[in-house]
Enzyme design. Structure first.
Site, PDB file in Angstrom:
ATOM      1  N   GLU A   9     -34.605  13.631  74.614  1.00 24.97           N
ATOM      2  CA  GLU A   9     -34.404  14.063  73.553  1.00 24.97           C
ATOM      3  C   GLU A   9     -33.141  12.536  72.752  1.00 24.97           C
ATOM      4  OE1 GLU A   9     -30.997  16.877  71.135  1.00 24.97           O
ATOM      5  OE2 GLU A   9     -32.804  17.785  72.485  1.00 24.97           O
ATOM      6  N   ASP A 105     -33.018  18.477  75.256  1.00 24.63           N
ATOM      7  CA  ASP A 105     -32.591  19.342  76.007  1.00 24.63           C
ATOM      8  C   ASP A 105     -32.586  21.045  76.015  1.00 24.63           C
ATOM      9  OD1 ASP A 105     -31.136  17.105  75.657  1.00 24.63           O
ATOM     10  OD2 ASP A 105     -29.494  18.157  74.295  1.00 24.63           O
ATOM     11  N   TYR A 327     -23.611  21.328  81.277  1.00 21.43           N
ATOM     12  CA  TYR A 327     -24.847  21.394  79.802  1.00 21.43           C
ATOM     13  C   TYR A 327     -23.561  22.005  78.708  1.00 21.43           C
ATOM     14  CZ  TYR A 327     -27.452  22.056  76.016  1.00 21.43           C
ATOM     15  OH  TYR A 327     -28.366  22.164  74.484  1.00 21.43           O
TER      16      TYR A 327
END
Length: 900
Positions: A9, A105, A327
């Site tokens: 990403e 992601d 995350y």
């Protein structure tokens, strides 16, 4: 040899993957090894095409509703995206690339970014999915060993596309329909709406209406001081027979609603003896659950005042750059049940690390391991409550250097992570009842017996509540002092970002339908990843403004709520639409709902919204409008608000509520009618869509007009500043500088004989320059750091100092970047690139030559730096400032504007 293309990403993620897998050499903006080609997007490179890209001109009902007949078209998000897109398309179409790995992601947005790129390229090649929860090397390698099949990701792709297209349909059509409605009588009054942002705004507006409608009530409490053998203690009167009143939540057991009632209690108890009974019982308090993004944003806002956007950015940096957190864009507060080993490893790392950022954590991490507190526990480890991602926790990589703000977020997460494994805090809660003349008084004490998890936060003492003096059972005490205390009920508190995030998360409580309420209980309004953006969007569109930490709806927000209510567009003012969508999108992710059926429902909703706005024929919109206190400047009668204007009830005087697309606040209108001038004000939008600032005036003919401060030219009347105080000395001629409408001017620039031309705008790039800052600029040559400038090219906010230049003009100066850290990073990258290149046999010779050359240059620079350390440091700082100034100044097209 065939290869697999990996698309991440962001470039930083691609770099991390290259380091974790090894064997890559850098080829410009991509990496290559014997097995892989690796590159990245830069966030969203593509977006859905807007109607404006096809139909030019003013938004109108003629082009609505805008519903694509087939597949939605894509376009590059901006000019910067085009080059990266060309590279990715080229790599995707390479003949030796036979498969693709989606390394964006792990979630809806990452899926969408990747799918749009593949769609844009037109290639049809096998796809695998990399699902990363952490950016450590170990986590990356493990994720590559467990790639997901593309078929398993199709439901997530369907939900991602559906969410984006549904938001487009509602947002584009709703915004244009409401804008067209509000612009019927001329001008251009942009009225943005959205599937999530508008219900969020409605929550804030509803609270504000309750605050405005709130009528404070007087009540009394009776407080007494009692004398026991061991000393004094206090008690508060209460009614033991009190029962909660659902219709009047302000009623409480300690409140008396008349002074006479309070005085009767005082008279009955003054100087009298009473008896004491006491009950003491143990109590425990568990630590809060692990953080998801929303709870982390709430905590950071409450403790540090960080906005939701700032907290997300910091957490993302800690995840992506420092590899210190897992995350962050998660809605789960639990860990997988097979994560016990990783948790123990994490505590091993924390207990062994000597990083200064870990000093407060080592002892507690060691204590958790020594006591064996990491064990199966449904409150922490629960697969059923882990969705795409698990809770935010520290990784095995303890950071060595963080900014102050990053360190605060890391500390919050690490302490919460340790706290959930500690035992609960143990208290002894004592309730003492003192009865005097048949009246009862309550005294409560809470003693911390064992701190448990509170030890991590430094709470080991018993605290203030521990000072409850002991009494014997049925001891007789005397009423030493007693008095009524006059109080008033208070309106509900305004939302802060922390409480609004909670309201968005719990918005399902506002939904009547049981099934939808259950769906929203999982996600609420928006997602953890989007809530910060939604709040920032409401602020940027001037629907909300910050007053300290409070979020206050503007007049523009109230106008929108009035419009949507009047048009009966309930879909956009309640969370039910979002509740229904989230329920269906969740079903779609699970493969239980057809995407086509969902999009048909969205198209129907879009048709209804546009139809109600287009066919509304009444002259005004019903609503709760204000009556102004200031009389009409033309006839002295009462001025009232209606949907579009402020109009006199007796004569023909009226002014628009939205001059230049900016909505008046009530106090602003009052001041304008009273003084016939207002400003300078920012936030106006020209016909070309450019922001501008101006003073508003009511002319002698009682018409509203803009004053741009351009009326003092050569043919203008001279200005007399007699009786005014100068802000400072003119940098060009030494005369006085005064406040003059939209500008600060030298008195000689507006005199009979104009001998000086110094002038500076009171608003520069939408940043108002207060008089105190102008005084500071004139005295010291530099203002404080101002953070409200907005670039006309990029529409981005930036911070800068205003400075006086040698020619007497005003310029910008920007905060220098830390040159030393940047040099280290650049050197590290260069070394890594050279090392990677050296891995290839054919490149060894070139790499060796490059390394020798680099080493020689480095040695020379090091020697020079040592020889002239002080001078070099000053020069570097000066260069950094100039470089930053040039870079940012080039982003400002109006630096020669008269405002300067």
């Amino acid at each position: 040899m065939t290869k697999t293309l990996i698309i991440a990403e962001k470039p930083s993620v691609a770099l991390d993957i290259s380091r974790a897998l090894g064997g890559f050499s850098r080829e410009g903006d991509y990496f290559e090894s014997d097995e892989y080609v690796l590159s990245s997007s830069v966030g969203h490179l593509l977006t859905l095409t807007n109607p404006d890209d096809v139909v030019r001109g003013k938004w109108s009902f003629a082009h609505l509703p805008a519903i694509p007949a087939k597949e939605f078209d894509l376009k590059p998000s901006d000019k910067k995206s085009t080059e990266r897109l060309k590279l990715l398309v080229k790599l995707l179409k390479r003949k030796d690339v036979t498969a693709i790995i989606n390394a964006c992601d792990a979630g809806r947005e990452g899926e969408l970014i990747f799918r749009y790129i593949v769609q844009y390229s037109g290639v049809k090649k096998p796809i695998k999915r990399l699902w990363l929860q952490s950016m450590t090397k170990t986590a990356i390698v493990e994720a590559f060993e467990n790639l997901r099949d593309d078929d398993a990701m199709k439901p997530l792709e369907a939900a991602a596309r559906s969410r984006a297209e549904a938001d487009w349909l509602i947002g584009i059509n709703g915004t244009r329909a409401m804008t067209a409605f509000n612009s019927k009588e001329g001008g251009f009054f942009k009225t943005p709406i959205g599937r999530v942002q508008t219900p969020t705004l409605a929550i804030v507006c509803e609270r504000e209406e309750k605050i405005r409608a709130f009528q404070s009530r007087d009540y009394w409490e009776v407080h007494a001081t009692f004398v026991a053998a061991a000393g004094l203690y206090e008690g508060r009167w209460f009614d033991p027979s009190f029962k909660k009143d659902e219709h009047d939540p302000e009623k409480k057991d300690s409140r008396l609603w008349s002074l006479a009632s309070a005085q009767s209690v005082v008279a009955a108890c003054r100087g009298k003896n009473g008896t004491v009974t006491e009950e003491s019982k143990p109590s425990t308090q568990m630590s809060p659950a692990l953080f998801d993004l929303t709870s982390l944003q709430r905590e950071a806002n409450s403790k540090f005042g960080f906005t939701a956007k700032t907290t997300l950015a910091l957490a993302q940096t800690l995840y992506e750059r420092h590899k210190a957190l897992t995350y962050p864009r998660t809605d789960s507060r639990y860990l997988p049940e097979d994560y016990l080993g990783t948790v123990r490893q994490t505590f091993d790392t924390l207990s062994a690390s000597d990083s200064h950022l870990n000093r407060g954590h080592k002892e507690f991490a060691g204590k958790i391991l020594a006591n064996g507190w990491v064990k199966p526990n449904r409150r922490i480890f629960d697969n059923k409550k882990v969705s795409d991602h698990f809770a935010i926790i520290p990784t095995l990589q303890v950071p060595k250097e963080l900014s102050e703000a990053e360190a605060k977020i890391y500390d919050l997460v690490t302490k919460r992570f340790m706290a959930v494994f500690f035992p609960p805090a143990e208290y002894r809660i004592t309730t003492r009842i003192t009865e005097v003349s048949q009246h009862r008084f309550k005294t409560e004490g809470k003693v911390l017996v064992k701190p448990g998890w509170l030890e991590i936060y430094g709470k080991e003492s018993q605290g203030d509540d521990a000072n409850l003096i002991p009494v014997a059972d049925s001891e007789s005490v005397r009423t030493e002092d007693i008095a009524p205390k006059a109080l008033q009920t208070k309106p509900p508190a305004r939302y802060t970002e922390a409480t609004l995030l909670s309201a968005m998360e719990g918005a399902g409580k506002l939904v009547d339908d049981d099934e939808l309420r259950e769906a929203m209980s999982e996600r609420g309004l928006g997602t953890p990843a989007t809530r910060a953006t939604i709040i920032e969007g409401l602020l940027n569109e001037h629907y909300l403004r910050r007053e300290g930490r409070e979020l206050v709806p503007s007049a523009k927000a109230r106008q929108l709520m009035t419009l949507l209510t009047g048009l009966n567009v309930k879909e956009l003012t309640s969370p039910e639409l979002t509740g229904e969508w989230e329920h269906k999108l969740k079903q779609m992710e699970q493969g239980k709902l057809d995407r086509a059926a969902f999009m048909r429902d969205i198209a129907q909703t879009t048709q209804v919204i546009v139809k109600r706005a287009k066919e509304y024929e009444q002259a005004t919109i019903p609503g709760d409008y204000a009556t102004l206190q200031t009389p009409c400047p033309q006839c002295g009668s009462v001025v009232k608000e209606n949907y579009r204007r402020y109009a006199c009830t007796q004569c023909d005087f009226s002014i628009t509520k939205h001059p230049g697309g900016r909505t008046f606040e009530i106090p602003e209108v009052e001041e304008l009618l009273e003084k016939k001038t207002l400003g300078p004000l920012s936030g106006f939008i020209s016909k070309m869509g450019r922001p501008f600032s101006a003073i508003l005036r009511i002319t002698d003919e009682n018409k509203l007009e803009f004053d741009f401060g351009q009326n003092n030219e050569d043919d203008a009347e001279p200005v007399d500043f007699t009786g005014q105080t100068a802000l400072g000395k003119c940098p060009k001629c030494g005369a006085g500088v005064f406040d003059n409408g939209m500008n600060y001017v030298c008195e000689k620039s507006v005199a009979q004989e104009k001998s000086c031309d110094f002038k500076s705008g009171k608003v520069i790039l939408q940043q108002e320059i207060p008089g105190l800052q102008m005084t500071k600029l004139l005295e010291s040559g530099k203002t404080d750091l101002l953070d409200g400038f907005v670039s006309n090219r990029t529409n981005r906010k930036f911070k800068a100092f205003l400075t006086l230049q040698e020619n007497g003009k005003i310029g910008f100066e920007f905060e220098p970047r830390p040159a030393k850290a940047a040099s280290k990073t650049a050197a590290k990258k260069a070394a890594k690139t050279t090392a990677d290149a050296a891995d290839k046999p054919t490149a060894k010779k070139a790499a060796a030559k490059k390394a020798t050359k680099t080493a020689s240059k480095t040695a020379t620079k090091t020697a020079a730096k040592k020889a002239t350390k002080t001078a070099a440091k000053k020069a570097a700082t000066k260069t950094a400032v100039k470089s930053t100034t040039r870079k940012l100044a080039s982003d400002i097209p109006d630096d020669d504007d008269p405002a300067f």
